[in-house]
Design a protein around this motif. Structure first.
Motif, PDB file in Angstrom:
ATOM      1  N   ALA A   2       0.852  -1.190   0.000  1.00  0.00           N
ATOM      2  CA  ALA A   2       0.000   0.000   0.000  1.00  0.00           C
ATOM      3  C   ALA A   2       0.889   1.242   0.000  1.00  0.00           C
ATOM      4  CB  ALA A   2      -0.911  -0.015   1.224  1.00  0.00           C
ATOM      5  N   ARG A   3       0.535   2.189  -0.818  1.00  0.00           N
ATOM      6  CA  ARG A   3       1.312   3.417  -0.941  1.00  0.00           C
ATOM      7  C   ARG A   3       0.559   4.584  -0.307  1.00  0.00           C
ATOM      8  NH1 ARG A   3       1.808   0.222  -5.291  1.00  0.00           N
ATOM      9  NH2 ARG A   3      -0.225   0.922  -5.981  1.00  0.00           N
ATOM     10  N   ARG A   4       1.315   5.613   0.029  1.00  0.00           N
ATOM     11  CA  ARG A   4       0.728   6.833   0.569  1.00  0.00           C
ATOM     12  C   ARG A   4       0.967   7.941  -0.455  1.00  0.00           C
ATOM     13  NH1 ARG A   4      -0.385   8.727   5.710  1.00  0.00           N
ATOM     14  NH2 ARG A   4      -0.247  10.987   5.883  1.00  0.00           N
ATOM     15  N   HIS A   5      -0.089   8.667  -0.767  1.00  0.00           N
ATOM     16  CA  HIS A   5      -0.021   9.753  -1.739  1.00  0.00           C
ATOM     17  C   HIS A   5      -0.359  11.060  -1.027  1.00  0.00           C
ATOM     18  CE1 HIS A   5      -0.173   6.651  -4.935  1.00  0.00           C
ATOM     19  NE2 HIS A   5      -1.013   6.056  -4.114  1.00  0.00           N
ATOM     20  N   GLU A   6       0.251  12.152  -1.462  1.00  0.00           N
ATOM     21  CA  GLU A   6      -0.087  13.475  -0.943  1.00  0.00           C
ATOM     22  C   GLU A   6      -0.580  14.307  -2.113  1.00  0.00           C
ATOM     23  OE1 GLU A   6       1.582  15.357   2.112  1.00  0.00           O
ATOM     24  OE2 GLU A   6       2.237  13.542   3.141  1.00  0.00           O
ATOM     25  N   LEU A   7      -1.805  14.814  -2.004  1.00  0.00           N
ATOM     26  CA  LEU A   7      -2.409  15.584  -3.093  1.00  0.00           C
ATOM     27  C   LEU A   7      -3.038  16.859  -2.543  1.00  0.00           C
ATOM     28  CD1 LEU A   7      -4.284  12.653  -4.897  1.00  0.00           C
ATOM     29  CD2 LEU A   7      -2.094  13.652  -5.556  1.00  0.00           C
ATOM     30  N   ASN A   8      -2.928  17.933  -3.309  1.00  0.00           N
ATOM     31  CA  ASN A   8      -3.589  19.181  -2.941  1.00  0.00           C
ATOM     32  C   ASN A   8      -5.049  19.134  -3.377  1.00  0.00           C
ATOM     33  OD1 ASN A   8      -1.376  20.578  -1.781  1.00  0.00           O
ATOM     34  ND2 ASN A   8      -0.585  21.007  -3.820  1.00  0.00           N
ATOM     35  N   LEU A   9      -5.883  19.881  -2.658  1.00  0.00           N
ATOM     36  CA  LEU A   9      -7.303  19.924  -2.945  1.00  0.00           C
ATOM     37  C   LEU A   9      -7.806  21.337  -2.672  1.00  0.00           C
ATOM     38  CD1 LEU A   9      -9.233  17.662  -3.829  1.00  0.00           C
ATOM     39  CD2 LEU A   9      -9.765  17.251  -1.444  1.00  0.00           C
ATOM     40  N   TYR A  10      -8.651  21.845  -3.557  1.00  0.00           N
ATOM     41  CA  TYR A  10      -9.285  23.138  -3.310  1.00  0.00           C
ATOM     42  C   TYR A  10     -10.161  23.043  -2.071  1.00  0.00           C
ATOM     43  CZ  TYR A  10      -7.930  24.715  -7.994  1.00  0.00           C
ATOM     44  OH  TYR A  10      -7.221  25.079  -9.105  1.00  0.00           O
ATOM     45  N   ARG A  11     -10.271  24.161  -1.339  1.00  0.00           N
ATOM     46  CA  ARG A  11     -11.020  24.158  -0.085  1.00  0.00           C
ATOM     47  C   ARG A  11     -12.448  23.626  -0.254  1.00  0.00           C
ATOM     48  NH1 ARG A  11     -10.378  25.752   4.791  1.00  0.00           N
ATOM     49  NH2 ARG A  11      -8.517  26.989   4.350  1.00  0.00           N
ATOM     50  N   ARG A  12     -13.157  24.014  -1.315  1.00  0.00           N
ATOM     51  CA  ARG A  12     -14.556  23.581  -1.439  1.00  0.00           C
ATOM     52  C   ARG A  12     -14.684  22.063  -1.561  1.00  0.00           C
ATOM     53  NH1 ARG A  12     -13.740  26.299  -6.539  1.00  0.00           N
ATOM     54  NH2 ARG A  12     -13.960  24.893  -8.309  1.00  0.00           N
ATOM     55  N   TYR A  13     -13.695  21.419  -2.185  1.00  0.00           N
ATOM     56  CA  TYR A  13     -13.720  19.967  -2.302  1.00  0.00           C
ATOM     57  C   TYR A  13     -13.190  19.304  -1.028  1.00  0.00           C
ATOM     58  CZ  TYR A  13     -14.405  21.313  -7.133  1.00  0.00           C
ATOM     59  OH  TYR A  13     -14.895  21.891  -8.271  1.00  0.00           O
ATOM     60  N   PHE A  14     -12.185  19.930  -0.429  1.00  0.00           N
ATOM     61  CA  PHE A  14     -11.623  19.437   0.830  1.00  0.00           C
ATOM     62  C   PHE A  14     -12.717  19.333   1.890  1.00  0.00           C
ATOM     63  CE2 PHE A  14      -9.769  20.002   5.004  1.00  0.00           C
ATOM     64  CZ  PHE A  14      -8.643  19.195   4.982  1.00  0.00           C
ATOM     65  N   GLU A  15     -13.543  20.372   1.992  1.00  0.00           N
ATOM     66  CA  GLU A  15     -14.614  20.388   2.997  1.00  0.00           C
ATOM     67  C   GLU A  15     -15.567  19.209   2.790  1.00  0.00           C
ATOM     68  OE1 GLU A  15     -14.494  22.306   5.533  1.00  0.00           O
ATOM     69  OE2 GLU A  15     -13.074  23.819   4.875  1.00  0.00           O
ATOM     70  N   LEU A  16     -15.882  18.891   1.536  1.00  0.00           N
ATOM     71  CA  LEU A  16     -16.770  17.761   1.240  1.00  0.00           C
ATOM     72  C   LEU A  16     -16.125  16.424   1.609  1.00  0.00           C
ATOM     73  CD1 LEU A  16     -18.131  18.947  -2.226  1.00  0.00           C
ATOM     74  CD2 LEU A  16     -19.400  18.913  -0.059  1.00  0.00           C
ATOM     75  N   VAL A  17     -14.817  16.294   1.336  1.00  0.00           N
ATOM     76  CA  VAL A  17     -14.101  15.065   1.695  1.00  0.00           C
ATOM     77  C   VAL A  17     -14.038  14.937   3.217  1.00  0.00           C
ATOM     78  CG1 VAL A  17     -11.856  13.891   1.658  1.00  0.00           C
ATOM     79  CG2 VAL A  17     -12.741  14.937  -0.430  1.00  0.00           C
ATOM     80  N   ALA A  18     -13.679  16.023   3.899  1.00  0.00           N
ATOM     81  CA  ALA A  18     -13.541  16.003   5.356  1.00  0.00           C
ATOM     82  C   ALA A  18     -14.871  15.703   6.041  1.00  0.00           C
ATOM     83  CB  ALA A  18     -12.960  17.327   5.853  1.00  0.00           C
TER      84      ALA A  18
END
Length: 121
Positions: free
Chosen positions: A7-23
């Motif tokens: 299993a790998r770990r990835h780091e990706l940026n996300l716009y705030r409006r999408y981040f809020e939905l994921v969180a």
């Protein structure tokens, strides 16, 4: 050690409006272009999403990665409400194409099914 079983770990940026939905756990499909650094992403991997230039992060587990020829096929296959439950299909398509120009979309689209592990700000 084989890459296919690790299993790998990835780091990706996300716009705030999408981040809020994921969180919040309401966005279960992340849309990305099939860049070479994402081509090996697979179920079991984790992603740390970050709002660019902040310390706000959330971690998700990858449940599935499905490749589509373009963003329209992806939205039809995954259902727009899973990508963004707050926006119409037409608006989502416009938003995604605003982020990724046609030459990027031509690389292929990835639907990454995710589940929230933790969020912190």
């Amino acid at each position: 050690m084989s890459d296919t079983t690790t299993a790998r770990r990835h780091e990706l940026n996300l716009y705030r409006r999408y981040f809020e939905l994921v969180a919040a756990g309401s966005k279960t499909i992340e849309v990305r272009v099939k860049y070479t650094h994402l081509a090996n992403m697979a179920a079991g991997d984790t992603i740390r999403f970050r709002i660019k230039n902040t310390d706000e992060t959330c971690d998700v587990r990858v449940l599935r990665v499905t490749e589509y020829p373009n963003f329209e096929a992806l939205l039809d296959g995954e259902g727009p409400a899973n990508v963004n439950p707050t926006t119409s299909r037409e608006q989502q398509l416009a938003n995604i194409r605003g982020i990724y120009p046609p030459e990027k979309e031509a690389l292929g689209a990835l639907a990454i099914e995710i589940e929230l592990i933790s969020a912190r700000s």
